[in-house]
Enzyme design. Sequence first.
Site, PDB file in Angstrom:
ATOM      1  N   LYS A  72       4.071  -9.528  16.571  1.00 46.76           N
ATOM      2  CA  LYS A  72       4.833 -10.610  15.933  1.00 46.76           C
ATOM      3  C   LYS A  72       4.551 -11.944  16.624  1.00 46.76           C
ATOM      4  CE  LYS A  72       6.746  -8.254  12.693  1.00 46.76           C
ATOM      5  NZ  LYS A  72       6.256  -8.438  11.316  1.00 46.76           N
ATOM      6  N   SER A  81      10.435 -11.645  14.196  1.00 45.91           N
ATOM      7  CA  SER A  81      11.543 -10.824  14.676  1.00 45.91           C
ATOM      8  C   SER A  81      12.143 -11.438  15.928  1.00 45.91           C
ATOM      9  CB  SER A  81      10.993  -9.431  15.007  1.00 45.91           C
ATOM     10  OG  SER A  81      11.921  -8.716  15.763  1.00 45.91           O
ATOM     11  N   ARG A 139      24.404  -6.576  19.100  1.00 46.66           N
ATOM     12  CA  ARG A 139      23.348  -7.112  18.227  1.00 46.66           C
ATOM     13  C   ARG A 139      23.957  -8.007  17.159  1.00 46.66           C
ATOM     14  NH1 ARG A 139      21.151  -5.091  21.789  1.00 46.66           N
ATOM     15  NH2 ARG A 139      19.353  -3.682  21.850  1.00 46.66           N
ATOM     16  N   ASN A 164       0.824  -1.223   0.000  1.00 46.77           N
ATOM     17  CA  ASN A 164       0.000   0.000   0.000  1.00 46.77           C
ATOM     18  C   ASN A 164       0.855   1.270   0.000  1.00 46.77           C
ATOM     19  OD1 ASN A 164       0.961   0.101   2.589  1.00 46.77           O
ATOM     20  ND2 ASN A 164      -1.036   0.092   3.608  1.00 46.77           N
ATOM     21  N   TYR A 178      13.965 -12.574  12.258  1.00 45.00           N
ATOM     22  CA  TYR A 178      15.120 -11.801  11.796  1.00 45.00           C
ATOM     23  C   TYR A 178      15.820 -11.185  12.987  1.00 45.00           C
ATOM     24  CZ  TYR A 178      12.022 -11.352   7.652  1.00 45.00           C
ATOM     25  OH  TYR A 178      11.164 -11.548   6.619  1.00 45.00           O
ATOM     26  N   PHE A 179      17.141 -11.116  12.894  1.00 42.40           N
ATOM     27  CA  PHE A 179      17.894 -10.363  13.893  1.00 42.40           C
ATOM     28  C   PHE A 179      18.004  -8.917  13.382  1.00 42.40           C
ATOM     29  CE2 PHE A 179      18.560 -13.079  17.493  1.00 42.40           C
ATOM     30  CZ  PHE A 179      17.806 -14.152  17.049  1.00 42.40           C
ATOM     31  N   ARG A 194      18.553   3.591  26.022  1.00 45.42           N
ATOM     32  CA  ARG A 194      17.228   3.794  25.449  1.00 45.42           C
ATOM     33  C   ARG A 194      16.269   2.817  26.138  1.00 45.42           C
ATOM     34  NH1 ARG A 194      16.671   2.928  18.992  1.00 45.42           N
ATOM     35  NH2 ARG A 194      17.203   0.804  19.613  1.00 45.42           N
ATOM     36  N   ASN A 250      15.289   5.502  13.428  1.00 43.64           N
ATOM     37  CA  ASN A 250      15.292   4.929  14.781  1.00 43.64           C
ATOM     38  C   ASN A 250      16.443   3.948  14.936  1.00 43.64           C
ATOM     39  OD1 ASN A 250      12.708   5.998  15.675  1.00 43.64           O
ATOM     40  ND2 ASN A 250      11.825   4.644  14.135  1.00 43.64           N
ATOM     41  N   TYR A 276       4.587  -3.647  19.114  1.00 41.12           N
ATOM     42  CA  TYR A 276       5.134  -4.213  17.871  1.00 41.12           C
ATOM     43  C   TYR A 276       5.550  -5.669  18.087  1.00 41.12           C
ATOM     44  CZ  TYR A 276       8.627  -5.393  14.373  1.00 41.12           C
ATOM     45  OH  TYR A 276       9.360  -6.060  13.416  1.00 41.12           O
TER      46      TYR A 276
HETATM   47  P1  NAD Z   1       9.447  -1.667   5.494  1.00 41.26           P
HETATM   48  O1  NAD Z   1       8.576  -0.694   6.212  1.00 41.26           O
HETATM   49  O2  NAD Z   1      10.551  -1.147   4.671  1.00 41.26           O
HETATM   50  O3  NAD Z   1       8.540  -2.614   4.584  1.00 41.26           O
HETATM   51  C1  NAD Z   1       7.222  -2.970   4.922  1.00 41.26           C
HETATM   52  C2  NAD Z   1       6.361  -2.711   3.711  1.00 41.26           C
HETATM   53  O4  NAD Z   1       5.011  -3.083   4.019  1.00 41.26           O
HETATM   54  C3  NAD Z   1       6.338  -1.245   3.279  1.00 41.26           C
HETATM   55  O5  NAD Z   1       6.630  -1.159   1.895  1.00 41.26           O
HETATM   56  C4  NAD Z   1       4.904  -0.793   3.578  1.00 41.26           C
HETATM   57  O6  NAD Z   1       4.463   0.180   2.639  1.00 41.26           O
HETATM   58  C5  NAD Z   1       4.139  -2.089   3.494  1.00 41.26           C
HETATM   59  N1  NAD Z   1       2.905  -2.172   4.283  1.00 41.26           N
HETATM   60  C6  NAD Z   1       2.714  -1.906   5.598  1.00 41.26           C
HETATM   61  N2  NAD Z   1       1.431  -2.151   5.941  1.00 41.26           N
HETATM   62  C7  NAD Z   1       0.817  -2.596   4.818  1.00 41.26           C
HETATM   63  C8  NAD Z   1      -0.492  -3.023   4.525  1.00 41.26           C
HETATM   64  N3  NAD Z   1      -1.463  -3.025   5.453  1.00 41.26           N
HETATM   65  N4  NAD Z   1      -0.800  -3.423   3.272  1.00 41.26           N
HETATM   66  C9  NAD Z   1       0.162  -3.421   2.308  1.00 41.26           C
HETATM   67  N5  NAD Z   1       1.420  -3.017   2.517  1.00 41.26           N
HETATM   68  C10 NAD Z   1       1.735  -2.612   3.764  1.00 41.26           C
HETATM   69  O7  NAD Z   1       9.988  -2.702   6.597  1.00 41.26           O
HETATM   70  P2  NAD Z   1      11.087  -3.840   6.473  1.00 41.26           P
HETATM   71  O8  NAD Z   1      12.247  -3.447   7.302  1.00 41.26           O
HETATM   72  O9  NAD Z   1      11.291  -4.216   5.062  1.00 41.26           O
HETATM   73  O10 NAD Z   1      10.344  -4.996   7.260  1.00 41.26           O
HETATM   74  C11 NAD Z   1       9.606  -6.003   6.591  1.00 41.26           C
HETATM   75  C12 NAD Z   1       9.013  -6.933   7.628  1.00 41.26           C
HETATM   76  O11 NAD Z   1      10.068  -7.500   8.419  1.00 41.26           O
HETATM   77  C13 NAD Z   1       8.066  -6.252   8.600  1.00 41.26           C
HETATM   78  O12 NAD Z   1       6.992  -7.122   8.879  1.00 41.26           O
HETATM   79  C14 NAD Z   1       8.925  -6.040   9.823  1.00 41.26           C
HETATM   80  O13 NAD Z   1       8.149  -5.995  10.995  1.00 41.26           O
HETATM   81  C15 NAD Z   1       9.802  -7.277   9.786  1.00 41.26           C
HETATM   82  N6  NAD Z   1      11.074  -7.095  10.514  1.00 41.26           N
HETATM   83  C16 NAD Z   1      11.889  -6.057  10.201  1.00 41.26           C
HETATM   84  C17 NAD Z   1      13.075  -5.865  10.914  1.00 41.26           C
HETATM   85  C18 NAD Z   1      14.000  -4.712  10.612  1.00 41.26           C
HETATM   86  O14 NAD Z   1      14.843  -4.392  11.459  1.00 41.26           O
HETATM   87  N7  NAD Z   1      13.916  -4.076   9.451  1.00 41.26           N
HETATM   88  C19 NAD Z   1      13.432  -6.752  11.943  1.00 41.26           C
HETATM   89  C20 NAD Z   1      12.584  -7.820  12.219  1.00 41.26           C
HETATM   90  C21 NAD Z   1      11.402  -7.976  11.492  1.00 41.26           C
HETATM   91  N1  UFG Z   2      21.546   2.491  18.976  1.00 43.69           N
HETATM   92  C1  UFG Z   2      22.278   3.611  19.360  1.00 43.69           C
HETATM   93  N2  UFG Z   2      21.964   4.807  18.792  1.00 43.69           N
HETATM   94  C2  UFG Z   2      20.971   4.963  17.862  1.00 43.69           C
HETATM   95  C3  UFG Z   2      20.239   3.807  17.483  1.00 43.69           C
HETATM   96  C4  UFG Z   2      20.547   2.597  18.071  1.00 43.69           C
HETATM   97  O1  UFG Z   2      23.170   3.530  20.196  1.00 43.69           O
HETATM   98  O2  UFG Z   2      20.737   6.079  17.406  1.00 43.69           O
HETATM   99  C5  UFG Z   2      21.903   1.186  19.563  1.00 43.69           C
HETATM  100  C6  UFG Z   2      20.773   0.526  20.342  1.00 43.69           C
HETATM  101  O3  UFG Z   2      20.773   0.946  21.679  1.00 43.69           O
HETATM  102  C7  UFG Z   2      21.108  -0.953  20.165  1.00 43.69           C
HETATM  103  C8  UFG Z   2      21.750  -1.018  18.775  1.00 43.69           C
HETATM  104  O4  UFG Z   2      22.181   0.315  18.499  1.00 43.69           O
HETATM  105  O5  UFG Z   2      22.067  -1.343  21.115  1.00 43.69           O
HETATM  106  C9  UFG Z   2      20.782  -1.462  17.692  1.00 43.69           C
HETATM  107  O6  UFG Z   2      19.606  -0.662  17.734  1.00 43.69           O
HETATM  108  P1  UFG Z   2      18.535  -0.673  16.548  1.00 43.69           P
HETATM  109  O7  UFG Z   2      17.512   0.358  16.892  1.00 43.69           O
HETATM  110  O8  UFG Z   2      19.217  -0.555  15.244  1.00 43.69           O
HETATM  111  O9  UFG Z   2      17.949  -2.143  16.629  1.00 43.69           O
HETATM  112  P2  UFG Z   2      17.211  -2.934  17.810  1.00 43.69           P
HETATM  113  O10 UFG Z   2      18.067  -4.092  18.152  1.00 43.69           O
HETATM  114  O11 UFG Z   2      16.824  -2.022  18.907  1.00 43.69           O
HETATM  115  O12 UFG Z   2      15.855  -3.399  17.107  1.00 43.69           O
HETATM  116  C10 UFG Z   2      15.850  -3.974  15.792  1.00 43.69           C
HETATM  117  C11 UFG Z   2      14.551  -3.606  15.087  1.00 43.69           C
HETATM  118  C12 UFG Z   2      13.381  -4.297  15.731  1.00 43.69           C
HETATM  119  C13 UFG Z   2      13.629  -5.757  15.829  1.00 43.69           C
HETATM  120  C14 UFG Z   2      14.923  -6.061  16.504  1.00 43.69           C
HETATM  121  C15 UFG Z   2      15.204  -7.523  16.416  1.00 43.69           C
HETATM  122  O13 UFG Z   2      14.360  -2.210  15.110  1.00 43.69           O
HETATM  123  O14 UFG Z   2      12.243  -4.098  14.925  1.00 43.69           O
HETATM  124  O15 UFG Z   2      16.003  -5.366  15.876  1.00 43.69           O
HETATM  125  O16 UFG Z   2      16.300  -7.879  17.145  1.00 43.69           O
HETATM  126  F1  UFG Z   2      12.627  -6.336  16.506  1.00 43.69           F
END
Ligand code: NAD
Ligand code: UFG
Length: 330
Positions: free
Chosen positions: A152, A124, A230, A32, A176-177, A289, A197, A148
């Site tokens: 999951k 995740s 991480r 979307n 995923y890590f 954080r 973030n 969030y």
């Molecule tokens: P992203 O936001 O880049 O991709 C998600 C996509 O889903 C986007 O393109 C968004 O437009 C689309 N979307 C959201 N809600 C929708 C809906 N209702 N209908 C259709 N499309 C929709 O995120 P990403 O990093 O590519 O993550 C993909 C998946 O992996 C997510 O489910 C996320 O929770 C999971 N995940 C991501 C991370 C990470 O650190 N990136 C870690 C663990 C799990």
């Molecule tokens: N960190 C900083 N400064 C920043 C951002 C992050 O010091 O500006 C540190 C965090 O404290 C952490 C590490 O960098 O120690 C990684 O932080 P991220 O925010 O990149 O990732 P997280 O491990 O907090 O979380 C990510 C995704 C989640 C997912 C998780 C899975 O954001 O969606 O990994 O392990 F669930």
Amino acid sequence: MLILVTGGTGYIGSHTCVELLNNGCDVIILDNLVNSEREVVDRIAKITGKRPLFYQVDATEAAAVDAVFSAHPIDGVIHFAGLKAVGESVEKPLAYYKNNLLSTMVILEHCVKYGVPRFVFSSSATVYGENEVPFVETMELKPRSNPYGETKAMCEKILSDTASRNPEMSVALLRYFNPVGAHESGLIGEKPRGVPNNLMPYVTQVAKGLLPELRVFGSDYPTPDGTGVRDYIHVMDLAEGHLAALEKMGRGVHIYNLGTGRGTSVLELITTFEQVNKVKIPYRIVDRRPGDVAECWADVSKARRELGWTAKRGIAEMCRDAWRFEQLHG
Ligand code: NAD
Ligand code: UFG
């Protein structure tokens, strides 16, 4: 195989589409565009020489989803679509529960209706909560500190219960890590809206001069240098893990950690980024954080054993490719 990729224009989805197309699959993207851009479809086509079909559809809207399933003989679904910002999920819990649960239920319902045998879900490492590292798939899940993470864990349960009533289905729950990096072309990568973030996109924006300095959240964790540790995984390794799951998983529900099995601290990542890319990352240590765990890394033996998959790229490649994307298209 014809694979429906929900969230396919997003960060991980777009890289997985590239991997699927390069390995002979046909791809339909359903997104979307709430967190991505249509132009990503062109970039995928440029990299692979094949254009995926694209539907701008919300995965929570059953009628629109039904139209896609009824028009194509889909062999498998990879469900990436979802909202993923941990902090925002605390602010807007209902939006997260609604989008992430409903989209999963609507897509799953159509897989059952149309007899689609394979479903791969983006879970995740956050579902492990405050467990002992390394995280193993068999661990009992601990409560998460944010909605969030709860979505999951709930989706994993919905998928498991549904698969147990539909024995012809194969379901992979991929935990995923920390996905980072970008395709080596620099054409696709992670493009957060607003201030990032996550660590790596923040670092690349500091390197580019878009942000003045990185704030390192905490230096008093019980880790070798006091900063958070991480399991960063290159997004192309992650993409390869999805293909392996689609091809190799048997019937029933299978949970796999997708990580490298190796932890990296915030300071180590900064140092590697600086060395590999020959740029300076100004940083300042600030308070922890809220909600962060000290350490998070994977036991990856199950994915290696059962899928024959293992992550190949190291932290240096992750830093190099993330920086290339930021410079070209960030
Ligand atoms: P992203 O936001 O880049 O991709 C998600 C996509 O889903 C986007 O393109 C968004 O437009 C689309 N979307 C959201 N809600 C929708 C809906 N209702 N209908 C259709 N499309 C929709 O995120 P990403 O990093 O590519 O993550 C993909 C998946 O992996 C997510 O489910 C996320 O929770 C999971 N995940 C991501 C991370 C990470 O650190 N990136 C870690 C663990 C799990
Ligand atoms: N960190 C900083 N400064 C920043 C951002 C992050 O010091 O500006 C540190 C965090 O404290 C952490 C590490 O960098 O120690 C990684 O932080 P991220 O925010 O990149 O990732 P997280 O491990 O907090 O979380 C990510 C995704 C989640 C997912 C998780 C899975 O954001 O969606 O990994 O392990 F669930």
